[in-house]
Design an enzyme around this catalytic site. Sequence first.
Site, PDB file in Angstrom:
ATOM      1  N   LYS A  86      -6.523   9.772 -17.077  1.00  0.00           N
ATOM      2  CA  LYS A  86      -6.423   8.733 -17.848  1.00  0.00           C
ATOM      3  C   LYS A  86      -7.344   9.207 -19.216  1.00  0.00           C
ATOM      4  CE  LYS A  86      -5.144   6.494 -14.254  1.00  0.00           C
ATOM      5  NZ  LYS A  86      -3.780   6.049 -13.997  1.00  0.00           N
ATOM      6  N   TRP A 138      -4.760  -1.023  -6.083  1.00  0.00           N
ATOM      7  CA  TRP A 138      -5.441   0.096  -5.905  1.00  0.00           C
ATOM      8  C   TRP A 138      -6.662  -0.022  -4.880  1.00  0.00           C
ATOM      9  CZ3 TRP A 138      -2.976   4.663  -5.880  1.00  0.00           C
ATOM     10  CH2 TRP A 138      -2.128   4.796  -6.859  1.00  0.00           C
ATOM     11  N   ASP A 192     -14.240   3.256  -7.844  1.00  0.00           N
ATOM     12  CA  ASP A 192     -12.947   4.073  -8.252  1.00  0.00           C
ATOM     13  C   ASP A 192     -12.903   3.555  -9.556  1.00  0.00           C
ATOM     14  OD1 ASP A 192     -10.566   5.028  -8.942  1.00  0.00           O
ATOM     15  OD2 ASP A 192      -9.521   4.162  -7.399  1.00  0.00           O
TER      16      ASP A 192
END
Lengths: 361, 361
Positions: free
Chosen positions: A196, A102, A172
């Site tokens: 999440k 990511w 992030d």
Amino acid sequence: MSPAYNFASGPARLPDAVLERAHDTLLLRGADGACALERPFSSPAFRATLERARQRLAALLDLPAGYRVLFLAGGAMQQFSMVPLNLLGPSRRAAYADSGYWAGRAIREARRFAEVAVVARYQGDTPLAAPPLENWRLPDDCAYCHITPNETGEGIAYPALPNTGAVPLVADATSCFLAAPLDISRFGLIYAGAQKNIGPAGLTVVIVREDLLQREARYAPAPYCYRQQLAENNTVNTPVGWAIELAALVFDWIAESGGLAAMAEANRRKAERLYHAIDTSGGFYRAPVAHGHRSPSNVRFQLTDERLTEPFLQQAEAAGLTHLRGHCHVGGLRASLYNAMPEAGVAALVAFMADFARRQG
Amino acid sequence: MSPAYNFASGPARLPDAVLERAHDTLLLRGADGACALERPFSSPAFRATLERARQRLAALLDLPAGYRVLFLAGGAMQQFSMVPLNLLGPSRRAAYADSGYWAGRAIREARRFAEVAVVARYQGDTPLAAPPLENWRLPDDCAYCHITPNETGEGIAYPALPNTGAVPLVADATSCFLAAPLDISRFGLIYAGAQKNIGPAGLTVVIVREDLLQREARYAPAPYCYRQQLAENNTVNTPVGWAIELAALVFDWIAESGGLAAMAEANRRKAERLYHAIDTSGGFYRAPVAHGHRSPSNVRFQLTDERLTEPFLQQAEAAGLTHLRGHCHVGGLRASLYNAMPEAGVAALVAFMADFARRQG
């Protein structure tokens, strides 16, 4: 509710209590004739929902003064461009730490708008490890430094936050947000996709330090401009009203469950139990990430005999233990243990793993 | 369900049948342990939902070959920048028709990325009217021509589509999409925010002709690139999974109710009834838009004695007729009559209006 335990990395399991509360109120049309899915943005009811979500999140995080909160439509991926488009200012340079899949995507997207200096890299050979925290050479005129404190795919977590001095730290935090107490004052900006620990997919929380809003976002599309979104109370682009309402319910649930300290304690117990089962399996299972760098949110593991991966996944699913396949770029297995995963789910997984190993042995 | 009729311009009333179906299935976790709000994007269940939504929409619209459908996170406002960032190509020029508030916002945003030629303007004096359809001077090298066929705020609708020749016609159809049959072959690109006739807020449908995808979107953030979104099956940015699922339920409901022709017929009856009540009120109520240009979706009206506006709104709300306040930039009253507004709602409004007039008289 089904007894299955869904270990997906996100969109992930939501707390049963939140789903039930959402279900109870889904059809309730208020005095204004609108239910939660129909709430007009100009209505006092919507503004109250937004304010409630903001206040409850601020309370959970003990948010310091000088920070603002946005609930934006879309996912964290959108922030990969929104951050440089807003924070570069007159500089063209930004620093990024490459901690895995990511972070790599964030870097690729930032390169379209900025000169990116990769100031640290993760250790990609087994055992995997987060980027080292020392010797980051931040370029002159560096507008910000971006990190990914928890890599959902690799299952790597930083053991601590880097010190970037006067350079604003941007994170992030999608897969670790609200999993433990967090010192927001360490960050210039922190963002997290909802799917999440916050709520359903399609919503992203952004927390930004006010002084960074002075930077000019000349090339940002209007919905991408933090300052404009704050000036227009989160409604430059159509907000995802019901997702914000659900997020407020999740924040309530966290507070009622003891807050972030209680989440962290439960998450630590869940992760320890699963990593312990892996480490004590006599080599039948292996965790590829180094101790001290293992993510409590996304537990990666492998079968030493890789031919057993598919039978494991099939039998686990038949036993109601689902979405355990590893991220497509790294393979193997992964159990995501966000706040909504009950300890009983981890107990069931550990018992299944022991049983599976016994049956193969 | 409450008996109130919510006339909001959007987020708007959803069909009762859709809300009930969503409610029935909200807590159902499938074999994979995930309910609709938890569906992972990599799961076959999510891909099936996306495909179902696409196919049902294509069937409703009788979608011609050569068009692609996207379900994007966010609202139509996002398209105000996404369209120029994708469609300008080597040109810097685009044509826009100014039909009112929302067209004006589209123009303002486009000017940040393009040389905008305003090729037609609405008539802003009473009676209001859509831009004339003749004598549009499209600039050389014009990449596309953008229209807003229904202005939600002003309550103006084009009586017909303009002919832009070889220049691709682009439309913000947010407040008229699926209200009637639509010849998609007239458009290069058409988009609509969900919160009127498609589903809950936070989702936008984009239909784009394939040849336009060849244009290079060099400055578009990745989630803003139509081509990349299509290449990655709608998941460049986190999709709003549950909203797509709800949209599929709405498409089913439209099909089961007789399709777009039946919607158009019911919408025509509802609008005629309300405009008739206004026009035959002996001047107590007035509709400021010219005949032939009146929106069937957003019926604007005023009280000739403006001091009665607030009492009207208060008493209507007490009678369960809600969200009738006009758009903040134009004032007065507005009743939005999207597909989900039953004819009984219009009947109740018309009866209330007559009663209110009688009581004042």
